[in-house]
Motif scaffolding. Structure first.
Motif, PDB file in Angstrom:
ATOM      1  N   GLY A   1      43.731  30.525  51.501  1.00 41.46           N
ATOM      2  CA  GLY A   1      42.363  30.747  52.103  1.00 41.46           C
ATOM      3  C   GLY A   1      41.821  32.057  51.799  1.00 41.46           C
ATOM      4  O   GLY A   1      40.667  32.344  52.592  1.00 41.46           O
ATOM      5  N   VAL A   2      42.517  33.061  51.148  1.00 36.65           N
ATOM      6  CA  VAL A   2      41.797  34.307  51.013  1.00 36.65           C
ATOM      7  C   VAL A   2      40.965  34.516  49.571  1.00 36.65           C
ATOM      8  O   VAL A   2      41.254  33.785  48.716  1.00 36.65           O
ATOM      9  CB  VAL A   2      43.087  35.412  50.661  1.00 36.65           C
ATOM     10  N   ARG A   3      39.932  34.881  49.936  1.00 39.85           N
ATOM     11  CA  ARG A   3      39.051  34.943  48.920  1.00 39.85           C
ATOM     12  C   ARG A   3      38.592  36.501  48.477  1.00 39.85           C
ATOM     13  O   ARG A   3      38.470  37.486  49.257  1.00 39.85           O
ATOM     14  CB  ARG A   3      37.599  34.294  49.219  1.00 39.85           C
ATOM     15  N   THR A   4      38.140  36.831  47.156  1.00 41.11           N
ATOM     16  CA  THR A   4      37.674  38.224  46.832  1.00 41.11           C
ATOM     17  C   THR A   4      36.365  38.571  47.337  1.00 41.11           C
ATOM     18  O   THR A   4      35.586  37.478  47.678  1.00 41.11           O
ATOM     19  CB  THR A   4      37.992  38.493  45.501  1.00 41.11           C
ATOM     20  N   HIS A   5      36.041  39.704  47.357  1.00 40.95           N
ATOM     21  CA  HIS A   5      34.606  40.042  47.565  1.00 40.95           C
ATOM     22  C   HIS A   5      33.460  39.311  46.555  1.00 40.95           C
ATOM     23  O   HIS A   5      32.394  38.826  46.774  1.00 40.95           O
ATOM     24  CB  HIS A   5      34.240  41.471  47.772  1.00 40.95           C
ATOM     25  N   GLU A   6      33.826  39.133  45.581  1.00 34.40           N
ATOM     26  CA  GLU A   6      33.217  38.494  44.588  1.00 34.40           C
ATOM     27  C   GLU A   6      32.844  36.982  44.579  1.00 34.40           C
ATOM     28  O   GLU A   6      31.749  36.594  44.636  1.00 34.40           O
ATOM     29  CB  GLU A   6      33.741  38.641  42.959  1.00 34.40           C
TER      30      GLU A   6
ATOM     31  N   GLY B   1      35.550  52.131  44.142  1.00 34.06           N
ATOM     32  CA  GLY B   1      36.905  52.210  44.145  1.00 34.06           C
ATOM     33  C   GLY B   1      37.672  51.178  44.566  1.00 34.06           C
ATOM     34  O   GLY B   1      39.050  51.314  44.610  1.00 34.06           O
ATOM     35  N   GLN B   2      37.056  50.038  45.208  1.00 30.58           N
ATOM     36  CA  GLN B   2      37.983  48.935  45.532  1.00 30.58           C
ATOM     37  C   GLN B   2      38.266  48.111  44.471  1.00 30.58           C
ATOM     38  O   GLN B   2      37.767  47.991  43.220  1.00 30.58           O
ATOM     39  CB  GLN B   2      37.029  48.032  46.471  1.00 30.58           C
ATOM     40  N   ALA B   3      39.769  47.556  44.652  1.00 33.23           N
ATOM     41  CA  ALA B   3      40.298  46.855  43.645  1.00 33.23           C
ATOM     42  C   ALA B   3      39.458  45.411  43.483  1.00 33.23           C
ATOM     43  O   ALA B   3      38.944  44.879  44.650  1.00 33.23           O
ATOM     44  CB  ALA B   3      41.757  46.707  43.960  1.00 33.23           C
ATOM     45  N   ASP B   4      39.382  44.935  42.386  1.00 30.83           N
ATOM     46  CA  ASP B   4      38.614  43.598  42.094  1.00 30.83           C
ATOM     47  C   ASP B   4      39.430  42.236  42.917  1.00 30.83           C
ATOM     48  O   ASP B   4      38.594  41.629  43.240  1.00 30.83           O
ATOM     49  CB  ASP B   4      38.409  43.147  40.747  1.00 30.83           C
TER      50      ASP B   4
END
Length: 90
Positions: A25-30, A39-42
């Motif tokens: 259930g974890v999604r990235t910001h994109e 500076g945040q990791a993709d």
């Protein structure tokens, strides 16, 4: 079974299930359409909810440990269940 063994085995079940539950259930910001911090990791999660992960991990590990303990008490699967793996000389 001693209570210390119960605690240790439950802790092992908890850690193993935590690694299974973490990516669910974890999604990235994109993926969520949220702006990224410079500076945040993709691959950084955008919707990380540690409380939900702890609850899911605790419930799943309790269920799995319950099955383990029921097998320990009732002896459904023991070492003799795997005798077919041993090749015996003819």
């Amino acid at each position: 079974m001693n209570w210390t063994s119960i605690v240790a085995i439950y802790a092992l079940f908890w850690v193993m299930t935590a690694f299974v539950i973490l990516p669910i259930g974890v999604r990235t910001h994109e993926e969520l359409g949220l702006p990224k911090v410079p500076g945040q990791a993709d691959s950084a999660p955008g919707n990380f909810q540690p409380g939900t992960i702890l609850l899911r991990t605790t419930l799943l590990s309790a269920a799995l440990f319950g099955l383990y303990y029921a097998n320990y008490v009732n002896g459904w699967v023991d070492r003799h269940s795997f005798d077919w793996l041993i090749s015996r000389p003819v």
